[in-house]
Write a protein that holds these residues in place. Structure first.
Motif, PDB file in Angstrom:
ATOM      1  N   CYS A  34      -4.539   1.993   1.780  1.00  0.00           N
ATOM      2  CA  CYS A  34      -6.080   2.267   1.383  1.00  0.00           C
ATOM      3  C   CYS A  34      -6.027   2.891  -0.156  1.00  0.00           C
ATOM      4  CB  CYS A  34      -6.534   3.100   2.238  1.00  0.00           C
ATOM      5  SG  CYS A  34      -5.720   4.800   2.058  1.00  0.00           S
TER       6      CYS A  34
ATOM      7  N   CYS B 269      -3.344   6.156   7.548  1.00  0.00           N
ATOM      8  CA  CYS B 269      -2.983   4.561   7.728  1.00  0.00           C
ATOM      9  C   CYS B 269      -1.745   4.565   8.618  1.00  0.00           C
ATOM     10  CB  CYS B 269      -2.471   4.151   6.329  1.00  0.00           C
ATOM     11  SG  CYS B 269      -3.996   3.732   5.474  1.00  0.00           S
TER      12      CYS B 269
ATOM     13  N   CYS C  74      -1.275   5.411  -1.256  1.00  0.00           N
ATOM     14  CA  CYS C  74      -0.960   4.743  -0.307  1.00  0.00           C
ATOM     15  C   CYS C  74      -1.145   3.241  -0.281  1.00  0.00           C
ATOM     16  CB  CYS C  74      -2.366   4.978   0.787  1.00  0.00           C
ATOM     17  SG  CYS C  74      -2.131   4.126   2.257  1.00  0.00           S
TER      18      CYS C  74
ATOM     19  N   CYS D 113      -0.394   6.828   3.623  1.00  0.00           N
ATOM     20  CA  CYS D 113      -1.183   7.870   3.870  1.00  0.00           C
ATOM     21  C   CYS D 113      -0.938   8.205   5.458  1.00  0.00           C
ATOM     22  CB  CYS D 113      -2.501   8.194   3.346  1.00  0.00           C
ATOM     23  SG  CYS D 113      -3.906   7.038   4.353  1.00  0.00           S
TER      24      CYS D 113
HETATM   25 ZN   LIG Z   1      -4.001   5.012   3.428  1.00  0.00          ZN
END
Ligand SMILES: [Zn+2]
Length: 64
Positions: free
Chosen positions: A9, A25, A6, A22
């Motif tokens: 994150c 997110c 991601c 992801c």
């Molecule tokens: Zn993420």
């Protein structure tokens, strides 16, 4: 070597995942956009009512 994590994150993304962030997110981003629109609408509403107050104060004079 694929860099399938991601962008936000750094959580590993599933193979073949077509987004750069992801799921959580992406959801957070959608929520942020919605909140942003809501905030913008709130500001616009506040400005509109403020403008109405100004206009009515300067113009509306029912007595006489
Ligand atoms: Zn993420």
């Amino acid at each position: 070597m694929e860099n399938n994590v991601c962008k936000k994150c750094r959580k590993p993304l599933p193979e073949g995942y077509k987004h750069k962030k992801c799921e959580s997110c992406r959801n957070a981003q959608v929520q942020g956009v919605k909140n942003g629109l809501k905030a913008a609408a709130g500001v616009a509403g506040a400005v509109a009512s403020f403008a109405v107050v100004i206009v009515t104060k300067g113009k509306v004079n029912p007595k006489k």
